[in-house]
Structure formats: structure tokens, C-alpha cells
Motif scaffolding. Sequence first.
Motif, PDB file in Angstrom:
ATOM      1  N   ASN A  64      33.602  40.045  85.275  1.00  8.14           N
ATOM      2  CA  ASN A  64      33.540  39.261  84.039  1.00  8.14           C
ATOM      3  C   ASN A  64      34.321  39.895  82.901  1.00  8.14           C
ATOM      4  O   ASN A  64      34.761  39.201  81.979  1.00  8.14           O
ATOM      5  N   SER A  65      34.498  41.214  82.940  1.00  9.73           N
ATOM      6  CA  SER A  65      35.143  41.902  81.824  1.00  9.73           C
ATOM      7  C   SER A  65      36.638  42.098  82.015  1.00  9.73           C
ATOM      8  O   SER A  65      37.365  42.222  81.035  1.00  9.73           O
ATOM      9  N   LEU A  68      39.151  37.931  83.276  1.00  6.47           N
ATOM     10  CA  LEU A  68      39.556  36.939  82.280  1.00  6.47           C
ATOM     11  C   LEU A  68      40.760  37.400  81.455  1.00  6.47           C
ATOM     12  O   LEU A  68      41.746  36.663  81.341  1.00  6.47           O
ATOM     13  N   PRO A  69      40.758  38.608  80.861  1.00  2.76           N
ATOM     14  CA  PRO A  69      41.952  39.029  80.123  1.00  2.76           C
ATOM     15  C   PRO A  69      43.167  39.239  81.005  1.00  2.76           C
ATOM     16  O   PRO A  69      44.299  38.967  80.580  1.00  2.76           O
ATOM     17  N   ILE A  71      43.860  37.564  83.806  1.00  2.00           N
ATOM     18  CA  ILE A  71      44.373  36.234  84.131  1.00  2.00           C
ATOM     19  C   ILE A  71      45.095  35.643  82.928  1.00  2.00           C
ATOM     20  O   ILE A  71      46.164  35.037  83.058  1.00  2.00           O
ATOM     21  N   GLY A  72      44.521  35.822  81.721  1.00  2.00           N
ATOM     22  CA  GLY A  72      45.201  35.344  80.517  1.00  2.00           C
ATOM     23  C   GLY A  72      46.548  36.020  80.320  1.00  2.00           C
ATOM     24  O   GLY A  72      47.532  35.365  79.938  1.00  2.00           O
ATOM     25  N   TYR A 195      37.807  45.013  75.571  1.00  2.00           N
ATOM     26  CA  TYR A 195      37.159  43.737  75.888  1.00  2.00           C
ATOM     27  C   TYR A 195      35.964  43.964  76.811  1.00  2.00           C
ATOM     28  O   TYR A 195      34.904  43.337  76.643  1.00  2.00           O
ATOM     29  N   THR A 199      32.137  43.066  75.992  1.00  2.00           N
ATOM     30  CA  THR A 199      31.350  42.243  76.913  1.00  2.00           C
ATOM     31  C   THR A 199      30.050  42.940  77.281  1.00  2.00           C
ATOM     32  O   THR A 199      28.977  42.314  77.328  1.00  2.00           O
TER      33      THR A 199
END
Length: 291
Positions: A64-65, A68-69, A71-72, A195, A199
Motif C-alpha cells: 500500500n505504501s 501507488l507512488p 505506479i504513478g 509517503y 501511510t
Amino acid sequence: MTDVAAPSSVLWTRATTVLSQTVLISALLYYFGWVRSQATWSYFGVDTGLLGYGTADYALRSINSAFLPLIGSGIAALGAAALHRTVLGPAARATPSTRRRRMADATILVARVGGVLLMGVAVTGLLLPVAVGNALGVALPLSLLAAACLLSYADHLRACGHRPDRRVPPRTPGLRGLLLTGLALLGLLWSVALYAQATGQDVARSIAAGLRNRPSVTLYSAERLSITGPGITVDTLEQDRTKYHFRYSGLVSLTQTSERYVLVAAGWRKGSDAVYVVPAGDGIRVDITTR
């Protein structure tokens, strides 16, 4: 004569490349999972070393941590590559007298000015971590990442202007290119770590706010334990044929491993109430009731 060793050499090279990348990715996932877990449990005053987490535990907690960044970042990189391929790259390879070439020169200027300004922000934040760095937060490593990318891209566009033929390979990056690449990677890893930390802190606050919805715990012990807190009751058991003589209720479970239970009072308050790390063993029995 055919060289029979060549295919095996190619396979070995590819295998070592894949293995090295796998080791690197595993190390990064471990680190991001550790940062997230440490941020979560340090909120309750518990060091992750007490929990006995392994590599797989940290890797799973990094999903979760970190994903996401990352992939972005991948999507942003694909968008930038498409923009370069369709607009900016052809403009840089055009002849100096065309409008597209003037657009490329303007792009190089903007990239360099923006890179220098963002690098100045990053350096200021590093030199003044309390006054500037803390206020910037995750924007500090992102400014370092963006500055390195913009300066590298400006150098790339300038080099494209001297290679109008696409079949001519680009020059090997020099010391400047290697330094900018290293700074970009450092900024990316730093921002993902921040990030992950944020989180983990959000998860901790969510756990603290919903303690009464977590599984309730009744702890049986052969010996008296120093467990007190708001809502905790201690009963002495007088049965003859039992090795458990004390029962503690009013507890909730934060987390548990194969070796330890991490418990708090149902009315736990940060800064005033304790967190109990109870080793699992023959003298301890824990009954867990889900709500």
C-alpha cells in the motif's frame, strides 16, 4: 565453426541481470515495508524489532505504501516519453531555421531554468532541514527528483540537436549525467519512503481511533502481571486444577505474532497509557473475541 558457448553465455548474462533486479526490488520492498511498519508501531511506542517481522512481512506491508507512488511515477514517465517522442524530440532534431527548432530551444531553456530553481529549493531544504525541509515535507525529495529530470532532459534535447540522424546512437553519459541520474533515483526513493512513513502514521491513527472495534482479549496468566489501565479488570481464579490463576479482561489486540501479543486497554490514550508486549508461552493463554 559454431561457438556453442555463446548461447549459454547469453542466458547466464540474462539470468544474472534478472536476479540482480529481483534482489534490488526485494530490498526496496523490505525497506519501504519497514518504514511503514516502524511509523505505525512507533505511534504506540513499540519498536518493530520486538514484533519479529521477517522479510515477507515487510514486503507485504510495503504494497500500500510503495506501489501507488511507483505506479504513478511509471505513468508520469510514460506520459513524458510520449510527449518527447511526438513533439519535443522531433523539434530538437529539426534544422535551426524552423519554428520547431525554436520551440526546442525554448523547451531547453525552460527545462534548465526550472531544474536550477528546483535544485535550489532542494539544496535549501537540505541545508535548513528545520526551517525549510520540514515545511516542504515530501515536496523536498520531489523537487530534487524533478530538478534532476529536467536538467537531464535539457542535456538530452541539446544532444539531439547535434544528431539529426536518428540512426546515430546517443553519446555515453558523462559524469554530469551519472550524477543527475543518481540524484533522480535518490529523490524517487526518498519521496516513496516519506509517503510510506505518512501511510504508516495514518494507519496508526486509524487503529487508535477504532480501538473499541478491534478484537477484545481475555488474558489468562499463571503469574500476576503488571497490567493496568482504563477499563482493565483483574480476577483471581481459585480453581484447583488450572495453571492459570489470573484473568485480565478489558484488553484489545493491536497485533500479534507467533511469539508475542501486543495489547492495550480498550480505553487507551496516547501519551498516558501503556502498551503491553506479552510473550507467548506455556504460562499465558489468550482468548480473542471478534466484535
